[in-house]
Structure formats: C-alpha cells, structure tokens
Design an enzyme around this catalytic site. Sequence first.
Site, PDB file in Angstrom:
ATOM      1  N   LYS A   1       0.849  -1.206   0.000  1.00  0.00           N
ATOM      2  CA  LYS A   1       0.000   0.000   0.000  1.00  0.00           C
ATOM      3  C   LYS A   1       0.885   1.256   0.000  1.00  0.00           C
ATOM      4  CE  LYS A   1       0.616   1.812   4.348  1.00  0.00           C
ATOM      5  NZ  LYS A   1       1.763   2.603   4.398  1.00  0.00           N
TER       6      LYS A   1
ATOM      7  N   ASP B   1      -1.987  -1.279  10.090  1.00  0.00           N
ATOM      8  CA  ASP B   1      -2.286  -1.347   8.654  1.00  0.00           C
ATOM      9  C   ASP B   1      -2.878  -2.690   8.232  1.00  0.00           C
ATOM     10  OD1 ASP B   1      -1.325   1.188   8.103  1.00  0.00           O
ATOM     11  OD2 ASP B   1       0.705   0.501   7.619  1.00  0.00           O
TER      12      ASP B   1
END
Length: 314
Positions: free
Chosen positions: A11, A141
């Site tokens: 990401k 995350d």
Amino acid sequence: MRSYTLIAPAKINLYLEIIGDRPDGYHELAMILQSIDLADQIDIKLSSPGGIRVYCNHPQVPRDKSNIAYLAAELMTTEFPTAFAKYGGVDITINKQIPVAAGLAGGSTNAAAVLVGIDLLWNLGLTQGELEELGATLGSDVPFCIGGGTAIATGRGEQLSPLPSLDGIYIVLAKYRSLEVSTPWAYKTYREKFSSSYVKDKDSLAARAAAVHSGDMVKAISHKDVKEIAQKLHNDLEKVVLPAYPKVLELREIFANAGVLGTMMSGSGPSVFAICDSKVQAEQVQSQVREIIADEDLELFVTQLTNHGIQIAS
Ligand code: C5P
C-alpha cells in the site's frame, strides 16, 4: 495436503495527517490508503507435524516471532484452538517482492494474507469484519491490507471507510535497498517536534478525523481526477523523515523535476512514489531517475494503483 497461493499487495499513503495522541500511546490519524499492484506471493499449507513454519526468499525477512506473518498464524492458533487441534499447523512461504521497511505495509500485508489463508485452510468462515478485527491486534495497517483498494483510515488506522476505485493510475516507486526508517522513531520524533499543535480534546479530535471524509482529496478521488489527487498528496511524517534522510529528500526533488503529476513519501518512508499520467510517462520517469542516480542500491518500480487487497491466486 490443502494449500493456497495468495497475492498480498503493498500500500501507499495518498494522505497521512497526524491529529493527536491516543490514550494507548499511538497517534490519532486521518489517512487515505491505497493498494498497489506490487505484491508478495504467500503460499500457505497445512503442516502435518503441527506448529508454524515461515520460509522466505529475502535474507532480511525473519522466520521467527519477529515476523508479523508468524504472529498472525500464532494469533489464529490461540483464537481457534479447536481448529488448530483438528487441522494442525501451517507452513508459510513468502515470496517477497515488496521492499522491506519501506512504508509500504510489506509485513502487514503478509500478516493479512496469513489470516485469510488460515481462515480458508481451517474452514473457519470468518467475515471480512472479523478478519479485520483480528488484524487490528497485530498492526494498524493489517485491517486495510485484507480488503485493500482505496479507503479512508482513521483512529489508529484500523477504522476503514471504502472509497471509489483508482484502478489503473500509474506510479513510479523508489526505495534505497539499504535505507530503512523505523516507524516508531518517525512517530516519536514527530511527537517531540509537533505535539504542541496536537488536537487535545475528544470532540475536536473526532471533528478533525471526520473532516477528511469531506476533504479535497476525497472529492478528487470521487471524480477520479488524477491531477487533483496528485496535487493534494500529503504526509505529515515527511516533516521529520525528509530532514533526517537527505537521500529521500533528493528522490522527492528528482521526481518533482521530472514533470510527474505529484510525488510523496509513503507512510514513514523511506519509499517515495510519483503519480504519472500514463504508463509511458511512468517508464520515461523511471529511466530519467535511473540516469541521474546510477546507484544499484536504488530500486525503482513502475506499478499501478489497484482495487483489491488479499486475493486467492489458486
Ligand atoms: O501498528 P504498527 O505496529 O504498524 O505501528 C508501528 C509504530 O508506529 C507504533 O509502535 C507507533 O510507534 C507508531 N504508530 C503510532 N500511531 C499510529 C500507528 C502507528 O504512533 N496510529
């Protein structure tokens, strides 16, 4: 022997705003997280002798409890002891393509894949929400990495609201292999320098977190306005990482001078990405940067934004 092959995308942060302190010692954040095509492959299978084993092609990736993928498997064994007893342990093989310690959630996405893989291997039938809740106990995350795509993340980073897909936008990503930034160091240094400007009362914290939902970046994403998205990139952690890591600052400047639409450090760095208007431009920028920085230590990738998190390949 049952096994699955999972794709675990990295990401980037299109937006990262540090709002204030949390009682748990973390920071209250407002982020926009984005999955990219650059991904690790995770092979996971039932292991008859039991236990958890991690293998990886990358020498810097640990195979023990200091690897978050190992911790993800261990969490499943303690959460679901009956299934563990019935099916046994797991062998996890990580084919690492995502640069490590880069601000790209490489470890978190491996942990997310392990949760998804064990859910499948042990026939647990967990929902995405249940997997995200488990993931949040491993790292901020991890919940995002499960579903991936484009999302607002608030709280510690675990409260997610999906946004429209930005599939197909090209970026160039750069990371010095030997350069690592510690995420705890980046947040601690930020706190030391900027905590006087932190929002302190609970209502104002909630209002600031809510503001991102109606902010300029979300509007630009809703219109898939690439130029506007590139203009609105923001990362508070640049304020502490760029002065301490001149090579990251230099990369940022080289990208900006290469005529990209926008450039920013991802997460706590040190990876830097640049948004381009086409694959052709991204490849040109990659070559341009390579000519300026011939250093083999610099890894460069052309990749695109994607609309998915963990995927089952087979
Ligand atoms: O949750 P994760 O393990 O990814 O966080 C790594 C470190 O980053 C934490 O130990 C903390 O120092 C910092 N952090 C923070 N606030 C957040 C997320 C991470 O201070 N919301």
